[in-house]
Each structure stands twice: as C-alpha cells, then as structure tokens.
Scaffold this motif. Structure first.
Motif, PDB file in Angstrom:
ATOM      1  N   LEU A  11       0.823  -1.211   0.000  1.00 17.65           N
ATOM      2  CA  LEU A  11       0.000   0.000   0.000  1.00 17.65           C
ATOM      3  C   LEU A  11       0.860   1.265   0.000  1.00 17.65           C
ATOM      4  O   LEU A  11       0.536   2.241  -0.680  1.00 17.65           O
ATOM      5  CB  LEU A  11      -0.945  -0.001   1.199  1.00 17.65           C
ATOM      6  CG  LEU A  11      -2.077  -1.005   1.138  1.00 17.65           C
ATOM      7  CD1 LEU A  11      -2.767  -1.112   2.488  1.00 17.65           C
ATOM      8  CD2 LEU A  11      -3.072  -0.628   0.047  1.00 17.65           C
ATOM      9  N   ALA A  14       2.269   1.767  -3.497  1.00 12.44           N
ATOM     10  CA  ALA A  14       1.207   2.203  -4.408  1.00 12.44           C
ATOM     11  C   ALA A  14       0.801   3.645  -4.107  1.00 12.44           C
ATOM     12  O   ALA A  14       0.558   4.435  -5.030  1.00 12.44           O
ATOM     13  CB  ALA A  14       0.015   1.269  -4.313  1.00 12.44           C
ATOM     14  N   ALA A  15       0.742   3.995  -2.832  1.00 13.22           N
ATOM     15  CA  ALA A  15       0.376   5.367  -2.460  1.00 13.22           C
ATOM     16  C   ALA A  15       1.442   6.357  -2.904  1.00 13.22           C
ATOM     17  O   ALA A  15       1.129   7.469  -3.345  1.00 13.22           O
ATOM     18  CB  ALA A  15       0.149   5.464  -0.955  1.00 13.22           C
ATOM     19  N   GLN A  18       1.047   7.743  -6.235  1.00 16.19           N
ATOM     20  CA  GLN A  18      -0.037   8.709  -6.399  1.00 16.19           C
ATOM     21  C   GLN A  18       0.485  10.124  -6.145  1.00 16.19           C
ATOM     22  O   GLN A  18       1.416  10.306  -5.357  1.00 16.19           O
ATOM     23  CB  GLN A  18      -1.162   8.430  -5.383  1.00 16.19           C
ATOM     24  CG  GLN A  18      -1.761   7.061  -5.447  1.00 16.19           C
ATOM     25  CD  GLN A  18      -2.551   6.853  -6.712  1.00 16.19           C
ATOM     26  OE1 GLN A  18      -3.264   7.739  -7.167  1.00 16.19           O
ATOM     27  NE2 GLN A  18      -2.400   5.674  -7.298  1.00 16.19           N
ATOM     28  N   ASN A  22      -3.670  12.978  -3.683  1.00 13.21           N
ATOM     29  CA  ASN A  22      -4.580  11.840  -3.898  1.00 13.21           C
ATOM     30  C   ASN A  22      -4.321  10.667  -2.958  1.00 13.21           C
ATOM     31  O   ASN A  22      -5.057   9.683  -2.976  1.00 13.21           O
ATOM     32  CB  ASN A  22      -4.461  11.333  -5.335  1.00 13.21           C
ATOM     33  CG  ASN A  22      -4.941  12.341  -6.345  1.00 13.21           C
ATOM     34  OD1 ASN A  22      -5.590  13.322  -6.005  1.00 13.21           O
ATOM     35  ND2 ASN A  22      -4.607  12.117  -7.595  1.00 13.21           N
ATOM     36  N   ARG A  23      -3.280  10.750  -2.146  1.00 11.45           N
ATOM     37  CA  ARG A  23      -2.885   9.596  -1.333  1.00 11.45           C
ATOM     38  C   ARG A  23      -3.920   9.211  -0.288  1.00 11.45           C
ATOM     39  O   ARG A  23      -4.191   8.026  -0.088  1.00 11.45           O
ATOM     40  CB  ARG A  23      -1.529   9.857  -0.686  1.00 11.45           C
ATOM     41  CG  ARG A  23      -0.427   9.874  -1.723  1.00 11.45           C
ATOM     42  CD  ARG A  23       0.906  10.213  -1.130  1.00 11.45           C
ATOM     43  NE  ARG A  23       1.900  10.261  -2.202  1.00 11.45           N
ATOM     44  CZ  ARG A  23       3.072  10.846  -2.103  1.00 11.45           C
ATOM     45  NH1 ARG A  23       3.424  11.420  -0.961  1.00 11.45           N
ATOM     46  NH2 ARG A  23       3.897  10.852  -3.124  1.00 11.45           N
ATOM     47  N   TYR A  26      -6.714   7.477  -1.985  1.00 14.45           N
ATOM     48  CA  TYR A  26      -6.272   6.150  -2.401  1.00 14.45           C
ATOM     49  C   TYR A  26      -6.344   5.170  -1.229  1.00 14.45           C
ATOM     50  O   TYR A  26      -6.851   4.058  -1.368  1.00 14.45           O
ATOM     51  CB  TYR A  26      -4.843   6.195  -2.961  1.00 14.45           C
ATOM     52  CG  TYR A  26      -4.281   4.812  -3.112  1.00 14.45           C
ATOM     53  CD1 TYR A  26      -4.687   3.994  -4.158  1.00 14.45           C
ATOM     54  CD2 TYR A  26      -3.407   4.285  -2.166  1.00 14.45           C
ATOM     55  CE1 TYR A  26      -4.218   2.688  -4.264  1.00 14.45           C
ATOM     56  CE2 TYR A  26      -2.932   2.994  -2.270  1.00 14.45           C
ATOM     57  CZ  TYR A  26      -3.346   2.198  -3.322  1.00 14.45           C
ATOM     58  OH  TYR A  26      -2.900   0.910  -3.409  1.00 14.45           O
ATOM     59  N   GLN A  29      -9.827   4.131  -0.397  1.00 14.82           N
ATOM     60  CA  GLN A  29     -10.352   3.181  -1.381  1.00 14.82           C
ATOM     61  C   GLN A  29      -9.692   1.813  -1.236  1.00 14.82           C
ATOM     62  O   GLN A  29     -10.340   0.780  -1.343  1.00 14.82           O
ATOM     63  CB  GLN A  29     -10.141   3.746  -2.784  1.00 14.82           C
ATOM     64  CG  GLN A  29     -10.619   2.871  -3.927  1.00 14.82           C
ATOM     65  CD  GLN A  29      -9.561   1.866  -4.389  1.00 14.82           C
ATOM     66  OE1 GLN A  29      -8.370   2.161  -4.371  1.00 14.82           O
ATOM     67  NE2 GLN A  29     -10.001   0.696  -4.775  1.00 14.82           N
ATOM     68  N   ALA A  30      -8.395   1.799  -0.959  1.00 16.10           N
ATOM     69  CA  ALA A  30      -7.641   0.550  -0.917  1.00 16.10           C
ATOM     70  C   ALA A  30      -7.921  -0.288   0.328  1.00 16.10           C
ATOM     71  O   ALA A  30      -7.854  -1.512   0.272  1.00 16.10           O
ATOM     72  CB  ALA A  30      -6.149   0.843  -1.008  1.00 16.10           C
ATOM     73  N   ARG A  38      -4.671   1.864   7.432  1.00 13.92           N
ATOM     74  CA  ARG A  38      -4.587   3.218   6.863  1.00 13.92           C
ATOM     75  C   ARG A  38      -3.669   4.105   7.690  1.00 13.92           C
ATOM     76  O   ARG A  38      -2.848   4.837   7.146  1.00 13.92           O
ATOM     77  CB  ARG A  38      -5.974   3.851   6.753  1.00 13.92           C
ATOM     78  CG  ARG A  38      -6.765   3.378   5.574  1.00 13.92           C
ATOM     79  CD  ARG A  38      -7.960   4.262   5.280  1.00 13.92           C
ATOM     80  NE  ARG A  38      -8.782   4.579   6.430  1.00 13.92           N
ATOM     81  CZ  ARG A  38      -9.791   3.832   6.874  1.00 13.92           C
ATOM     82  NH1 ARG A  38     -10.110   2.710   6.267  1.00 13.92           N
ATOM     83  NH2 ARG A  38     -10.488   4.210   7.917  1.00 13.92           N
TER      84      ARG A  38
END
Length: 64
Positions: A11, A14-15, A18, A22-23, A26, A29-30, A38
């Motif tokens: 995660l 992937a973040a 971004q 937008n992190r 994201y 959503q993830a 989170r």
C-alpha cells in the motif's frame, strides 16, 4: 491486532505512486474497513515526505 507488513509495504509503494493530494483518497479506497492499516501507511507516508523535504536534517523523525 497485528498488521500485515507485506500489505503495508504494498500500500505504501502504491500510495507513493499517487500525487500527494490523492494519497488519502487512495488509502480510503484501498482499505476502507481497516483504520489500523490506513494509519500505519499514512504514518510511513508522512515520514517519507519529511525525509524528502529535509534529507540532511538530523532532527527529522526524532521525537521530543
């Protein structure tokens, strides 16, 4: 509750792909149902951002 460190790394990476603005969305959503995950990833993101802004500052990351 233990955190899956492989998932945290996935995660986080992937973040980081971004745009900074937008992190948070994201991560929502993830992992919508995992507040602990989170927070863990968000913490790493904030540390990563601090180190990028102040790479030579020995105080970055130290607690008072």
């Amino acid at each position: 509750m233990s955190v899956d460190l492989n998932r945290v790394q996935e995660l986080f990476e992937a973040a980081m792909d971004q745009p900074p603005e937008n992190r948070e969305a994201y991560l929502q959503q993830a992992c919508p149902n995992d507040e602990v995950m989170r927070r863990e990833v968000a913490s790493l993101l904030s540390l990563s951002t601090d180190e990028a802004l102040f790479p030579d500052d020995p105080l970055v990351g130290e607690q008072p």
